[in-house]
Design an enzyme around this catalytic site. Structure first.
Site, PDB file in Angstrom:
ATOM      1  N   ASP A 124      -7.724 -14.984 -18.448  1.00 27.69           N
ATOM      2  CA  ASP A 124      -8.622 -15.460 -17.402  1.00 27.69           C
ATOM      3  C   ASP A 124      -9.697 -16.396 -17.971  1.00 27.69           C
ATOM      4  O   ASP A 124     -10.312 -16.082 -18.995  1.00 27.69           O
ATOM      5  CB  ASP A 124      -9.294 -14.230 -16.777  1.00 27.69           C
ATOM      6  CG  ASP A 124     -10.100 -14.551 -15.540  1.00 27.69           C
ATOM      7  OD1 ASP A 124      -9.511 -15.003 -14.549  1.00 27.69           O
ATOM      8  OD2 ASP A 124     -11.333 -14.335 -15.558  1.00 27.69           O
ATOM      9  N   ASP A 127       0.842  -1.196   0.000  1.00 24.13           N
ATOM     10  CA  ASP A 127       0.000   0.000   0.000  1.00 24.13           C
ATOM     11  C   ASP A 127       0.877   1.245   0.000  1.00 24.13           C
ATOM     12  O   ASP A 127       1.592   1.512   0.958  1.00 24.13           O
ATOM     13  CB  ASP A 127      -0.905  -0.044   1.243  1.00 24.13           C
ATOM     14  CG  ASP A 127      -1.749   1.213   1.383  1.00 24.13           C
ATOM     15  OD1 ASP A 127      -1.853   1.970   0.391  1.00 24.13           O
ATOM     16  OD2 ASP A 127      -2.305   1.423   2.476  1.00 24.13           O
ATOM     17  N   ASP A 168      -1.505  -0.919  -4.015  1.00 26.32           N
ATOM     18  CA  ASP A 168      -1.689  -0.070  -5.195  1.00 26.32           C
ATOM     19  C   ASP A 168      -0.416  -0.028  -6.041  1.00 26.32           C
ATOM     20  O   ASP A 168       0.596  -0.644  -5.697  1.00 26.32           O
ATOM     21  CB  ASP A 168      -2.110   1.336  -4.773  1.00 26.32           C
ATOM     22  CG  ASP A 168      -1.216   1.889  -3.674  1.00 26.32           C
ATOM     23  OD1 ASP A 168       0.020   1.744  -3.798  1.00 26.32           O
ATOM     24  OD2 ASP A 168      -1.735   2.433  -2.674  1.00 26.32           O
ATOM     25  N   ASP A 182      -4.066   3.753   2.612  1.00 26.27           N
ATOM     26  CA  ASP A 182      -5.517   3.570   2.782  1.00 26.27           C
ATOM     27  C   ASP A 182      -5.881   2.098   3.046  1.00 26.27           C
ATOM     28  O   ASP A 182      -7.041   1.725   3.015  1.00 26.27           O
ATOM     29  CB  ASP A 182      -6.286   4.099   1.570  1.00 26.27           C
ATOM     30  CG  ASP A 182      -5.971   3.325   0.303  1.00 26.27           C
ATOM     31  OD1 ASP A 182      -5.087   2.439   0.342  1.00 26.27           O
ATOM     32  OD2 ASP A 182      -6.611   3.590  -0.731  1.00 26.27           O
ATOM     33  N   ASN A 236      -0.217   4.518  -0.392  1.00 27.47           N
ATOM     34  CA  ASN A 236      -0.788   5.801   0.054  1.00 27.47           C
ATOM     35  C   ASN A 236      -1.559   5.694   1.371  1.00 27.47           C
ATOM     36  O   ASN A 236      -2.349   6.570   1.718  1.00 27.47           O
ATOM     37  CB  ASN A 236      -1.672   6.396  -1.042  1.00 27.47           C
ATOM     38  CG  ASN A 236      -2.922   5.557  -1.270  1.00 27.47           C
ATOM     39  OD1 ASN A 236      -3.004   4.434  -0.777  1.00 27.47           O
ATOM     40  ND2 ASN A 236      -3.886   6.100  -1.981  1.00 27.47           N
ATOM     41  N   GLU A 255      -5.633 -19.549 -18.580  1.00 25.33           N
ATOM     42  CA  GLU A 255      -6.110 -20.293 -17.412  1.00 25.33           C
ATOM     43  C   GLU A 255      -7.055 -21.377 -17.923  1.00 25.33           C
ATOM     44  O   GLU A 255      -8.045 -21.065 -18.577  1.00 25.33           O
ATOM     45  CB  GLU A 255      -6.847 -19.353 -16.449  1.00 25.33           C
ATOM     46  CG  GLU A 255      -7.237 -20.069 -15.171  1.00 25.33           C
ATOM     47  CD  GLU A 255      -8.253 -19.317 -14.326  1.00 25.33           C
ATOM     48  OE1 GLU A 255      -8.359 -19.621 -13.137  1.00 25.33           O
ATOM     49  OE2 GLU A 255      -8.961 -18.442 -14.862  1.00 25.33           O
ATOM     50  N   HIS A 294      -3.470 -16.598  -6.750  1.00 23.15           N
ATOM     51  CA  HIS A 294      -4.442 -15.897  -5.897  1.00 23.15           C
ATOM     52  C   HIS A 294      -5.739 -16.673  -5.687  1.00 23.15           C
ATOM     53  O   HIS A 294      -6.614 -16.215  -4.965  1.00 23.15           O
ATOM     54  CB  HIS A 294      -4.751 -14.535  -6.523  1.00 23.15           C
ATOM     55  CG  HIS A 294      -5.447 -14.698  -7.852  1.00 23.15           C
ATOM     56  ND1 HIS A 294      -4.798 -15.192  -8.975  1.00 23.15           N
ATOM     57  CD2 HIS A 294      -6.722 -14.491  -8.232  1.00 23.15           C
ATOM     58  CE1 HIS A 294      -5.662 -15.254  -9.974  1.00 23.15           C
ATOM     59  NE2 HIS A 294      -6.824 -14.837  -9.544  1.00 23.15           N
ATOM     60  N   ASP A 295      -5.899 -17.820  -6.350  1.00 22.92           N
ATOM     61  CA  ASP A 295      -7.103 -18.635  -6.175  1.00 22.92           C
ATOM     62  C   ASP A 295      -6.846 -19.895  -5.356  1.00 22.92           C
ATOM     63  O   ASP A 295      -7.777 -20.654  -5.082  1.00 22.92           O
ATOM     64  CB  ASP A 295      -7.642 -19.090  -7.545  1.00 22.92           C
ATOM     65  CG  ASP A 295      -8.167 -17.931  -8.379  1.00 22.92           C
ATOM     66  OD1 ASP A 295      -8.656 -16.946  -7.795  1.00 22.92           O
ATOM     67  OD2 ASP A 295      -8.090 -18.021  -9.614  1.00 22.92           O
ATOM     68  N   ASP A 305      -3.402  -9.192 -16.813  1.00 27.00           N
ATOM     69  CA  ASP A 305      -4.498 -10.148 -16.799  1.00 27.00           C
ATOM     70  C   ASP A 305      -5.507  -9.714 -17.861  1.00 27.00           C
ATOM     71  O   ASP A 305      -5.843  -8.539 -17.940  1.00 27.00           O
ATOM     72  CB  ASP A 305      -5.160 -10.139 -15.410  1.00 27.00           C
ATOM     73  CG  ASP A 305      -5.470 -11.532 -14.899  1.00 27.00           C
ATOM     74  OD1 ASP A 305      -6.281 -12.211 -15.557  1.00 27.00           O
ATOM     75  OD2 ASP A 305      -4.918 -11.931 -13.867  1.00 27.00           O
TER      76      ASP A 305
HETATM   77  C1  GLC Z   1     -10.331 -16.693 -12.614  1.00 29.57           C
HETATM   78  C2  GLC Z   1      -9.623 -15.838 -11.616  1.00 29.57           C
HETATM   79  C3  GLC Z   1     -10.468 -15.749 -10.388  1.00 29.57           C
HETATM   80  C4  GLC Z   1     -11.795 -15.127 -10.752  1.00 29.57           C
HETATM   81  C5  GLC Z   1     -12.460 -15.854 -11.911  1.00 29.57           C
HETATM   82  C6  GLC Z   1     -13.559 -15.042 -12.511  1.00 29.57           C
HETATM   83  O1  GLC Z   1     -10.480 -17.989 -12.188  1.00 29.57           O
HETATM   84  O2  GLC Z   1      -8.349 -16.338 -11.370  1.00 29.57           O
HETATM   85  O3  GLC Z   1      -9.842 -15.037  -9.355  1.00 29.57           O
HETATM   86  O4  GLC Z   1     -12.649 -15.156  -9.649  1.00 29.57           O
HETATM   87  O5  GLC Z   1     -11.559 -16.121 -12.949  1.00 29.57           O
HETATM   88  O6  GLC Z   1     -13.044 -13.957 -13.229  1.00 29.57           O
HETATM   89 CA    CA Z   2      -3.471   2.263  -1.273  1.00 27.49          CA
END
Ligand code: GLC
Ligand code: CA
Length: 562
Positions: A204, A23, A31, A27, A25, A258, A329-330, A100
């Site tokens: 994605d 972060d 970012d 908040d 700034n 993906e 991240h999933d 992405d």
């Molecule tokens: C992909 C992304 C996931 C998102 C999904 C819908 O699986 O990695 O984080 O929720 O697509 O966009």
């Molecule tokens: Ca921020």
């Protein structure tokens, strides 16, 4: 001559989930300024590309995976000028940027959807997928497909008395790729970012973009009804080829799709070089080595992991190209999943995991925090979770939610996507040094126990972080790792992952003990050699050569044999 150098075959890619990285700034939300402040750190890892999860304008129903303007930056993350400064800083350090590309769906707040909702004859209506309902008065959804997040995949629109399709939340309407105008828009926005200097895209849920004609109901499948009617759909290869030929092939960029549920055969269709579609895909099978039905947690099965890696290593060899990863991240963090060790051997086990996948053939990814051994958050209630998937599942259960709650919590303690989304741990300081303000999601308290960048930097060669640097340095620009044939040994072992990569008379031998105890290792006798060098070791480099011996708990070694 093609301008495509296929640089991704030499890349190690670092994934940033911007909301949780740094972060800048104060908040509480990560970012772009925060990323800029950490570019030297990213470069210090030795990676040569970054995959940045979405940073476009978005109402954040699904943390940026619901885009309302593809050509601008999310307010919380900064401005397009900040973004340009970030790219400049990356390129100056020899780091490429992969953005992405979320084009299976938009946000319902995207201009196209706002227009489409205005009525059946609006020119944007056909950008999305609308159908009449079933049953008397059309009050039943057009088919039985379910959203990947639970419940029906259709939302009713009172004004037009039609339903629109959303394979994710109802704020993520699916685009209609059968409409040539949509394909043109996607090509244009891909070109827009490439012209701004982007080096590639992570596409994605790209395997969902083409739906079977007539949208027939699907057969029953846990959490995935309809799958067979929109995964690798009828026109997908044509659409991707078109995008490749019209735009991607004109740039020296890379694409990774993906591809949940992808098979070797499909993987080859997407990634074989002469097909000009994508460059590589993320398959998911290996991150199912500790689940039933992709969903429910079970004990990690090393033999399953090895079988799957072998299948993909051999299946794409010389024809397509693999992506190598344990985390994103999933996915929950790999440490609790694959070794589960949080005791004194934690560092050894994290280092062993790094070795176990970084020497396979393909492009490896490191997800933010993986390089310091971050692990899952000790969630005590569903209300602490921020992921829309959680609220969605709870909503879809309706009156059964309270009865189901304990079971869902039990599953999500292991499986929640939020585990990967807690703030990056920079230091043993307030909020782990991520932000001066209260972060948008809880910080894992284990930053106080050495799981942070600052302390691991200072720790010298022994830290997980510095070991990752050694691993990346050795695998990068290494022709054996890039091109060598894959051969596994001891496939029946439940404890040891042992494989070799061979290229032009030289071989790399990888030996990993996945157990938290000593395990007897018998040197596979197929490996004769004249000279040997120990290149990587998570126990102080005190071995001279591979031999029949007792492996120490989580011991990992990489030998160069000639
Ligand atoms: C992909 C992304 C996931 C998102 C999904 C819908 O699986 O990695 O984080 O929720 O697509 O966009
Ligand atoms: Ca921020």
């Amino acid at each position: 001559m093609s301008i495509r150098t296929r640089w991704y075959k030499d890349a190690v890619i670092y994934q940033i989930y911007p909301r949780s990285f740094c972060d800048g700034n104060g908040d509480g939300i990560g970012d772009i300024k925060g990323i800029i402040s950490k570019l030297d750190y990213i470069a210090s890892l030795g990676v040569n590309a970054v995959w940045l999860s979405p940073c476009y304008k978005s109402p954040n129903d699904d943390n940026g995976y619901d885009i309302s303007d593809y050509r601008d930056i999310m307010d919380e993350f900064g401005t397009l000028d900040d973004w340009k400064e970030m790219v400049k800083g990356m390129h100056a350090r020899g780091i490429k940027l992969i953005m992405d590309l979320v084009v299976n769906h938009t946000s319902d707040e995207h201009e196209w959807f706002k227009e489409a909702k205005k009525g059946k004859d609006n020119p944007f209506r056909d950008y999305y997928i609308w159908r009449k309902g079933r049953g008397k008065n059309g009050k039943k959804p057009p088919n039985n497909w379910t959203s990947r997040f639970g419940g029906t995949a259709w939302e009713y629109d009172e004004a037009s008395e039609e339903w629109y399709l959303h394979l994710f939340t109802k704020k993520q309407p699916d685009l209609n790729w059968d409409n040539p105008k949509v394909r043109k828009e996607v090509g244009d926005l891909v070109k827009y970012w490439l012209d701004l200097g982007v080096d590639g895209f992570r596409c994605d849920v790209i395997t969902y973009i083409s739906k079977v004609e007539g949208l027939p109901s699907g057969k029953f499948a846990l959490g995935a009804v309809g799958d067979e009617n929109f995964t690798h759909g009828p026109n997908i290869h044509q659409y991707l080829h078109e995008l490749n030929q019209n735009v991607l092939s004109k740039y020296d960029c890379m694409t990774v799709g993906e591809a949940a549920g992808v098979t070797i055969e499909q993987g080859l269709l997407y990634t074989a070089e002469d097909r000009d579609e994508l460059d590589t895909v993320f398959m998911f099978e290996h991150v199912e080595a500790d689940t039933y039905f992709r969903l429910l947690p079970r004990k990690f099965d090393l033999r399953k992991l090895k079988r799957i890696q072998a299948k993909w290593q051999n299946g794409l060899r010389g024809r397509g190209w693999n992506s190598l990863y344990y985390e994103n991240h999933d996915q929950p963090r790999s440490l609790p999943r694959f070794t589960g060790d949080f005791g004194e051997l934690r560092a050894q086990s994290a280092k062993m995991l790094a070795v176990s996948y970084q020497f396979l053939q393909g492009t490896p990814y490191v997800y933010q925090g993986q390089e310091i051994g971050m692990s899952n958050y000790p969630f005590k209630s569903l209300d602490e979770m921020r992921d829309v998937m959680v609220s969605y599942v709870r909503g879809a259960l309706g009156k059964f939610e309270p009865i189901m709650r304990p079971l869902i919590l039990k599953v999500l303690k292991k499986r929640a996507r939020d585990h990967a989304r807690t703030p990056m741990q920079w230091a043993n300081a307030k909020n782990a040094g991520f932000s001066t303000a209260e972060p948008w999601i809880a910080v894992n308290p284990n930053y106080q126990f050495g799981i942070n960048v600052k302390e691991q930097n200072a720790e010298g060669a022994d830290s997980i972080l510095n070991f990752y640097r050694q691993v990346i340095a050795y695998r990068k620009d290494n022709d054996i790792v890039k091109l060598g044939a894959y051969q596994d040994y001891l496939m029946k072992s439940k404890d040891i992952y042992c494989y070799e990569r061979a290229y032009r008379g030289e071989r790399i031998l990888v030996i990993c003990n996945f157990k938290n105890k000593e395990v007897k290792f018998k040197m596979p006798n197929a490996i004769p050699f004249n000279s040997v060098e120990l290149k990587l070791h998570n126990y102080g480099y005190d071995r001279k050569q591979p031999e029949t011996t007792m492996l120490r708990p989580y011991e990992a070694m990489v030998f160069l044999l000639k």
